[in-house]
Enzyme design. Structure first.
Site, PDB file in Angstrom:
ATOM      1  N   HIS B  39      36.198  34.184  40.122  1.00  0.00           N
ATOM      2  CA  HIS B  39      36.010  32.488  40.521  1.00  0.00           C
ATOM      3  C   HIS B  39      36.761  32.359  42.372  1.00  0.00           C
ATOM      4  O   HIS B  39      36.795  31.207  42.788  1.00  0.00           O
ATOM      5  CB  HIS B  39      36.710  31.348  40.024  1.00  0.00           C
ATOM      6  CG  HIS B  39      37.504  31.235  40.004  1.00  0.00           C
ATOM      7  ND1 HIS B  39      38.749  31.893  38.669  1.00  0.00           N
ATOM      8  CD2 HIS B  39      38.449  30.797  40.223  1.00  0.00           C
ATOM      9  CE1 HIS B  39      40.111  31.247  38.782  1.00  0.00           C
ATOM     10  NE2 HIS B  39      39.917  30.524  39.518  1.00  0.00           N
ATOM     11  N   ASP B  94      34.281  35.463  33.872  1.00  0.00           N
ATOM     12  CA  ASP B  94      35.229  35.426  35.574  1.00  0.00           C
ATOM     13  C   ASP B  94      35.736  36.790  35.631  1.00  0.00           C
ATOM     14  O   ASP B  94      37.059  36.783  35.676  1.00  0.00           O
ATOM     15  CB  ASP B  94      36.023  34.440  35.351  1.00  0.00           C
ATOM     16  CG  ASP B  94      36.897  33.644  36.892  1.00  0.00           C
ATOM     17  OD1 ASP B  94      36.312  34.321  38.158  1.00  0.00           O
ATOM     18  OD2 ASP B  94      37.521  33.269  36.968  1.00  0.00           O
ATOM     19  N   SER B 191      45.525  32.500  40.067  1.00  0.00           N
ATOM     20  CA  SER B 191      43.545  33.154  39.287  1.00  0.00           C
ATOM     21  C   SER B 191      43.830  34.407  39.735  1.00  0.00           C
ATOM     22  O   SER B 191      43.713  34.714  41.457  1.00  0.00           O
ATOM     23  CB  SER B 191      43.033  31.872  39.967  1.00  0.00           C
ATOM     24  OG  SER B 191      42.840  30.988  39.210  1.00  0.00           O
TER      25      SER B 191
END
Lengths: 446, 242
Positions: B39, B94, B191
């Protein structure tokens, strides 16, 4: 007169043979064989009236304008003159056989019958050359001025070296301007040697033997060419050329030393003036196979394959190198080397050298380096290096059963390549080491 | 990183700082691959009319300094095929890989992390470290921060989500870590960074998870991509040789 057809053989008989011959008869049979042959005649049967001196009946044989005999009587009888087993041979190709009978054949008042004769003739080769000597005796012109060669049915003439047969096929004249000798050995002499040579000669004796052979000249005694005490060879002279290069001019009474011409092509030019009485010269020429010098290596690493005790024209040798060395010719690396012995006794290319194989600078190992385990910086045959990885961040990738030391060892091989015993040319890999921080997080406070 | 500490040089030498659609993290695998979250490259609920540039920095714990060490150009971006950018409630798969144009030279401040070879890292309470340059309370961090978090009980995380009436998917390819009582968590900007666990037996650090998503920061659990489930895919993509 009866002329028999020209044949190589045949029979001649008395009239009515084998019945008694008639009286009062005289016939002449002419036997002719081809030119170059003689007639040979023999009686197989002979039965004529015998008489003193063969006055009554007889057979007369003549040839070459000569009577070869007059015959009568019977084979094996002492009366008369029987021919027996005698053979009659003509000098020329014609023979005459005359048969004569008188008016009667009586003995003590009794009429006798005689069968006559049966003769056989054949052509035999005439040795014209042999007859030449007979002719000489009779002061006739010889058939050949120099040399006579007989063959069946004829002959031919030839001349001694330096002379040329003339158009008459008999006489010889001096002609020595282009004498050629191609045999590997032989004798050459001036005309009429050891008798005085003719005047005004312009002789050229060429010796041509195969490439790879060298000619040796050895003069014989006597050696005698018109000379002058003060001036060098003013009258007559013998010049010698090897491969077109003058190697000497000779005259006088001292024979030249033996000559090694180092050539397969020699010319002898002999000039004479209008006068003189020298006996000339004679030489014996021989040939020897040209040899090349024994090949010798320039270093201890060169190998001559199947070294022969000696090398001659067209022989060759192959040079190689000991393991780990490379053939080099004028700084040029060679894959192979062959040298051939030339017709002048030299090698067509010079002996090469053997240079030690150089593997060059070892390849850089990504994320690693290497050390020399042999002499530092030397990259030649049998040099050895050890690759290692930059630890602790990288580690050498090895397969089961191997060690980093084994995997990292590379040797300069005979092929000029760095090689690992198992992996060959392929370099080891330095793989990243994961999960091993040098300064991992640490928490003291509890 | 919420409630974390400042990392020192060499504490997390695999840590990558990425700047794509925003600040992100990653972890070095080998010497030319970066493991990150899909992502960060294909964000949810984002207008993708233009492709963002992918900048990757390695080798330092300070934003300014890491950027001075220059950007590592990316040759290839590999997104896991199961990742669904259009589904904003599903962060399944992801995971992504960035292949660098050039291999990096490893050193004390730049080292790869290992991939897991066992499922035991995901048991409840197994402690791991999460690091990143992401949000720290209400401000960005210029220094690399880290927190020490336990793997949480799956059941509790599911219940926590249910209580919050969330529709977000908590798939088998995820695990959760943290605790509502801890006040420690990863946050936006972290992330792609990894949940790193020290394997006792071998004394090596293993990336067991990738910072993926969460509801707020520091108030509950964080959700991480389960790397172990993707080891085969990773190895296939990076063409790991024997």
């Amino acid at each position: 007169t009866i002329h028999l057809p020209q044949k190589l053989f045949g029979e001649v008989t008395s009239p009515l043979y084998p019945k008694p011959y008639p009286n009062n008869l005289e016939t002449t049979t002419v036997i002719t064989v081809p030119t170059g042959y003689r007639v040979k005649l023999a009686f197989w049967h002979f039965d004529l009236e015998p008489s003193e001196s063969c006055l009554y009946d007889y057979v007369k044989i003549s040839a070459d304008k000569k009577t070869l005999g007059r015959f009568c009587g019977q084979m094996g009888s002492p009366l008369g003159n029987p021919p027996g087993e005698k053979e009659f041979i003509s000098q020329g190709n014609k023979m005459l056989l005359t048969f004569h009978t008188d008016f009667s054949n009586e003995e003590n008042g009794t009429i006798m019958f005689y069968k006559g004769f049966l003769a056989y003739y054949q052509a035999v080769d005439l040795d014209e050359c042999a007859s030449q000597s007979n002719s000489l005796e009779e002061s006739l012109q010889p058939r050949c001025q120099h040399l006579c060669h007989n063959y069946i049915g004829g002959y031919f003439c030839s001349c001694r070296p330096g002379y040329e047969l003339q158009n008459d096929g008999h006489s010889c004249q001096v002609e020595c301007s282009s004498e050629l000798y191609t045999e590997p050995s032989g004798y050459i002499s001036s005309l009429e040697y050891p008798q005085p040579y003719p005047a005004d000669l312009r002789c050229n004796y060429s010796i041509r033997v195969e490439r790879g052979l060298t000619l040796h000249l050895k003069f014989l005694e006597p050696f005698e060419i018109d000379d002058h005490q003060q001036v060098h060879c003013p009258y007559d002279q013998l010049q010698i050329y090897a491969n077109g290069r003058n190697i000497g001019e000779f005259c006088g009474k001292q024979k030249p030393a033996d000559l090694d011409t180092s050539s397969n092509s020699v010319d002898l030019l002999f000039f004479t003036d209008e006068s003189g009485d020298s006996r000339g010269w004679k030489l014996h020429y021989t040939t020897e196979v040209i040899k090349c010098p024994q090949p010798k290596t320039l270093d201890q690493f060169t190998i001559i394959q199947n070294l022969q005790p000696q090398y001659q024209f067209r022989d060759y040798y192959i040079a190689t190198c000991k393991q780990g060395y490379q053939l080099v010719e004028e700084n040029q690396a060679l894959l192979s080397f062959t040298a051939v012995c030339q017709d002048d006794g030299t090698w067509h290319r010079a002996m090469p050298r053997c240079k030690i194989k150089d593997c060059g600078q070892p390849q850089h190992l990504r994320n690693g380096d290497f050390n020399y385990t042999t002499t530092e910086g030397v990259n030649t045959y049998e040099a050895r290096i050890q690759y290692y990885c930059h630890e602790p961040y990288y580690k050498m990738h090895i397969k089961d059963g191997s060690s980093e030391s084994e995997r990292g060892t590379y040797t300069c091989t005979a092929q000029g390549l760095w090689k690992n015993e198992k992996a060959g040319e392929k370099l080891p890999r330095c793989l990243p080491v994961c999960g091993k921080p040098v300064n991992p997080v640490e928490q003291k406070q509890r | 990183i919420i409630g974390g500490k400042v990392a020192k040089m060499g504490n997390f030498p695999w840590q990558a700082f990425t700047s794509i659609y925003g600040r992100g993290g990653g972890a070095l695998l080998g010497d030319r691959w970066i493991l990150t979250a899909a992502h960060t490259l294909y964000p949810k609920d984002h207008d993708m009319t233009h492709n963002a540039s992918v900048d990757v920095f390695l080798g330092h714990v300070n934003i300014s300094d890491i950027q001075k060490l220059s950007n590592h150009p990316v040759r290839r971006v590999i997104i896991h095929p199961d990742y669904q950018q259009e589904d904003s409630n599903n962060f399944d798969a992801d995971i992504a890989l960035l292949e660098l144009e050039n291999s990096v030279t490893l050193g004390p401040n730049l080292l790869p992390i290992c991939l897991p070879d066992s499922n035991t890292f995901y048991e409840y309470g197994h402690m791991g470290y999460v690091s990143g340059f992401g949000i720290m309370k209400n401000r960005l961090s210029d220094d690399l921060k880290f927190v020490h978090l336990p793997v949480a009980k799956r059941r509790l995380c599911e219940k926590w989500l249910r209580d919050k009436r969330r529709k977000d998917v908590f798939s088998q390819n995820m695990f959760c870590a943290g605790d509502p009582t801890l006040k420690q968590d990863s946050c936006q900007g972290d992330s792609g960074g990894v949940f790193a666990v020290r394997e006792e037996d071998t004394d090596r650090w293993v990336a067991t998870g990738i910072v993926s998503w969460g509801i707020g920061c520091g108030g509950g659990y964080g959700f991480y991509t389960n790397v172990f489930n993707y080891v085969d895919w990773i190895k296939k993509e990076i063409g790991e040789e024997d």
